[in-house]
Design a protein around this motif. Structure first.
Motif, PDB file in Angstrom:
ATOM      1  N   MET A   1     -49.012  11.573  51.069  1.00 38.86           N
ATOM      2  CA  MET A   1     -48.873  12.622  50.784  1.00 38.86           C
ATOM      3  C   MET A   1     -50.412  12.926  49.479  1.00 38.86           C
ATOM      4  N   THR A   2     -51.727  12.714  49.739  1.00 43.38           N
ATOM      5  CA  THR A   2     -52.307  13.111  48.432  1.00 43.38           C
ATOM      6  C   THR A   2     -52.903  14.112  47.869  1.00 43.38           C
ATOM      7  N   GLN A   3     -52.732  14.622  47.087  1.00 43.42           N
ATOM      8  CA  GLN A   3     -52.974  15.623  46.358  1.00 43.42           C
ATOM      9  C   GLN A   3     -53.932  16.753  46.080  1.00 43.42           C
ATOM     10  N   PRO A   4     -54.003  18.168  46.888  1.00 38.62           N
ATOM     11  CA  PRO A   4     -55.788  18.333  47.201  1.00 38.62           C
ATOM     12  C   PRO A   4     -56.618  17.816  45.904  1.00 38.62           C
ATOM     13  N   LYS A   5     -57.516  17.928  45.435  1.00 37.03           N
ATOM     14  CA  LYS A   5     -58.978  17.936  44.644  1.00 37.03           C
ATOM     15  C   LYS A   5     -59.081  19.312  44.163  1.00 37.03           C
ATOM     16  N   PRO A   6     -58.807  19.892  43.046  1.00 37.35           N
ATOM     17  CA  PRO A   6     -59.171  20.933  41.903  1.00 37.35           C
ATOM     18  C   PRO A   6     -60.274  21.765  42.223  1.00 37.35           C
ATOM     19  N   SER A   7     -60.192  22.984  42.651  1.00 42.36           N
ATOM     20  CA  SER A   7     -61.412  23.048  42.860  1.00 42.36           C
ATOM     21  C   SER A   7     -63.146  23.682  42.175  1.00 42.36           C
ATOM     22  N   LYS A   8     -63.774  23.586  42.467  1.00 41.60           N
ATOM     23  CA  LYS A   8     -65.287  23.640  41.272  1.00 41.60           C
ATOM     24  C   LYS A   8     -64.882  24.955  40.322  1.00 41.60           C
ATOM     25  N   THR A   9     -64.313  25.946  40.298  1.00 37.87           N
ATOM     26  CA  THR A   9     -63.954  27.094  39.445  1.00 37.87           C
ATOM     27  C   THR A   9     -62.796  26.405  38.380  1.00 37.87           C
ATOM     28  N   ALA A  10     -61.622  25.651  38.803  1.00 46.54           N
ATOM     29  CA  ALA A  10     -60.250  25.546  37.989  1.00 46.54           C
ATOM     30  C   ALA A  10     -61.026  23.975  37.501  1.00 46.54           C
ATOM     31  N   ARG A  11     -61.840  23.149  37.749  1.00 48.01           N
ATOM     32  CA  ARG A  11     -62.999  22.046  36.770  1.00 48.01           C
ATOM     33  C   ARG A  11     -63.411  22.820  35.909  1.00 48.01           C
ATOM     34  N   LYS A  12     -64.313  23.395  35.806  1.00 46.01           N
ATOM     35  CA  LYS A  12     -65.136  24.694  35.084  1.00 46.01           C
ATOM     36  C   LYS A  12     -64.079  24.762  34.185  1.00 46.01           C
ATOM     37  N   LYS A  13     -62.939  25.701  34.370  1.00 44.72           N
ATOM     38  CA  LYS A  13     -62.532  26.058  33.137  1.00 44.72           C
ATOM     39  C   LYS A  13     -61.481  25.505  32.351  1.00 44.72           C
ATOM     40  N   GLU A  14     -61.474  23.941  33.365  1.00 43.99           N
ATOM     41  CA  GLU A  14     -60.342  23.069  31.782  1.00 43.99           C
ATOM     42  C   GLU A  14     -61.408  22.192  31.192  1.00 43.99           C
ATOM     43  N   GLN A  15     -63.154  22.329  31.366  1.00 45.80           N
ATOM     44  CA  GLN A  15     -64.148  21.476  31.125  1.00 45.80           C
ATOM     45  C   GLN A  15     -63.967  22.724  30.013  1.00 45.80           C
ATOM     46  N   LEU A  16     -64.583  24.270  30.276  1.00 48.54           N
ATOM     47  CA  LEU A  16     -65.119  25.251  29.243  1.00 48.54           C
ATOM     48  C   LEU A  16     -63.624  24.816  28.482  1.00 48.54           C
ATOM     49  N   GLU A  17     -62.348  25.171  28.177  1.00 41.39           N
ATOM     50  CA  GLU A  17     -61.045  24.881  27.599  1.00 41.39           C
ATOM     51  C   GLU A  17     -61.337  24.035  26.780  1.00 41.39           C
ATOM     52  N   LEU A  18     -61.643  22.345  26.946  1.00 43.64           N
ATOM     53  CA  LEU A  18     -61.888  21.421  26.187  1.00 43.64           C
ATOM     54  C   LEU A  18     -62.701  21.747  25.862  1.00 43.64           C
ATOM     55  N   GLN A  19     -63.508  21.859  25.781  1.00 42.60           N
ATOM     56  CA  GLN A  19     -65.571  22.027  25.068  1.00 42.60           C
ATOM     57  C   GLN A  19     -64.112  23.343  23.743  1.00 42.60           C
ATOM     58  N   GLN A  20     -63.454  24.440  24.156  1.00 37.36           N
ATOM     59  CA  GLN A  20     -63.044  25.070  23.229  1.00 37.36           C
ATOM     60  C   GLN A  20     -62.235  24.537  22.322  1.00 37.36           C
ATOM     61  N   LEU A  21     -61.664  23.687  22.257  1.00 37.77           N
ATOM     62  CA  LEU A  21     -60.812  23.337  21.356  1.00 37.77           C
ATOM     63  C   LEU A  21     -61.833  22.264  20.781  1.00 37.77           C
ATOM     64  N   GLY A  22     -63.141  21.378  21.590  1.00 37.06           N
ATOM     65  CA  GLY A  22     -63.743  20.821  20.235  1.00 37.06           C
ATOM     66  C   GLY A  22     -64.381  21.296  19.561  1.00 37.06           C
ATOM     67  N   GLU A  23     -64.424  22.827  19.609  1.00 32.39           N
ATOM     68  CA  GLU A  23     -65.865  23.427  18.847  1.00 32.39           C
ATOM     69  C   GLU A  23     -64.666  24.053  17.882  1.00 32.39           C
ATOM     70  N   ARG A  24     -63.542  24.219  18.259  1.00 39.44           N
ATOM     71  CA  ARG A  24     -62.161  24.166  16.475  1.00 39.44           C
ATOM     72  C   ARG A  24     -62.626  22.901  15.882  1.00 39.44           C
ATOM     73  N   LEU A  25     -62.830  21.518  16.005  1.00 43.19           N
ATOM     74  CA  LEU A  25     -62.642  20.617  15.789  1.00 43.19           C
ATOM     75  C   LEU A  25     -63.732  21.008  14.495  1.00 43.19           C
ATOM     76  N   ILE A  26     -64.666  21.505  15.217  1.00 44.60           N
ATOM     77  CA  ILE A  26     -66.108  21.637  13.942  1.00 44.60           C
ATOM     78  C   ILE A  26     -65.695  22.292  12.211  1.00 44.60           C
ATOM     79  N   GLU A  27     -64.762  23.455  12.351  1.00 44.08           N
ATOM     80  CA  GLU A  27     -63.761  24.133  11.592  1.00 44.08           C
ATOM     81  C   GLU A  27     -63.144  23.004  10.142  1.00 44.08           C
ATOM     82  N   LEU A  28     -62.676  22.195  10.861  1.00 42.76           N
ATOM     83  CA  LEU A  28     -62.541  21.456  10.249  1.00 42.76           C
ATOM     84  C   LEU A  28     -63.101  20.586   8.799  1.00 42.76           C
ATOM     85  N   THR A  29     -62.460  20.715   7.660  1.00 38.20           N
ATOM     86  CA  THR A  29     -63.249  19.313   6.836  1.00 38.20           C
ATOM     87  C   THR A  29     -62.969  17.986   7.190  1.00 38.20           C
ATOM     88  N   PRO A  30     -64.342  17.479   7.382  1.00 39.13           N
ATOM     89  CA  PRO A  30     -64.706  15.931   7.099  1.00 39.13           C
ATOM     90  C   PRO A  30     -62.910  15.544   6.834  1.00 39.13           C
TER      91      PRO A  30
END
Length: 169
Positions: A1-30
């Protein structure tokens, strides 16, 4: 049995979390950024974001960082950022402790010095000497400088102890 595809809202939430994590990288020194296990393209995007001053351009660069974050494993990045946060919290705690000890020593005299040395394992000689010089300071400007010197001595001792985990808070 295949797993159901995540909803569009869930995918957007995950992508936003990844973007916020990436934005925290901007605060780091080189140097901190170089130590992270991330793709070179993501590293370059983050370094470019640190140089951007235009609000719109920075927003677009952050979106690009979020897109690049989707293709990498975010867990090592999260762990590195958490470790950095723990280090910052420890440094702030040590700074506050050093301020409290400085005030306690200047107000409590040799009993406070003895107590500090017992707790930290530090030598009492430099602290006693500084305390004597503070108490016999001819003016406020010199006393202020000596209190600063006392703080540095205490802070260095506490930082060394925190790094060695000799003192538990």
């Amino acid at each position: 049995m295949t797993q159901p595809k995540p909803s569009k809202t869930a995918r957007k939430k995950e992508q936003l979390e990844l973007q916020q994590l990436g934005e925290r990288l901007i605060e780091l020194t080189p140097e901190e950024l170089q130590a992270l296990p991330i793709e070179e393209r993501l590293r370059e995007a983050v370094l470019a974001a640190t140089k951007i001053r235009s609000h719109g351009a920075l927003r677009r660069q952050k979106q690009l960082i979020g897109k690049l974050m989707r293709s990498c494993d975010p867990e090592p990045i999260r762990q590195a950022l958490e470790a950095r946060g723990a280090e910052d919290r420890r440094a702030k705690r040590v700074f506050a402790d050093a301020e409290r000890w400085r005030d306690r020593i200047t107000n409590g005299g040799s009993d406070a010095v003895r107590s500090f040395c017992e707790q930290s394992g530090a030598s009492s000689e430099p602290l006693v000497e500084l305390l004597d010089r503070i108490q016999s300071a001819p003016n406020d400007r010199i006393e202020k400088g000596l209190r600063r010197q006392l703080f540095r001595e205490i802070h260095d001792t506490l930082m060394a102890a925190a790094q060695d985990d000799r003192i538990s808070q």
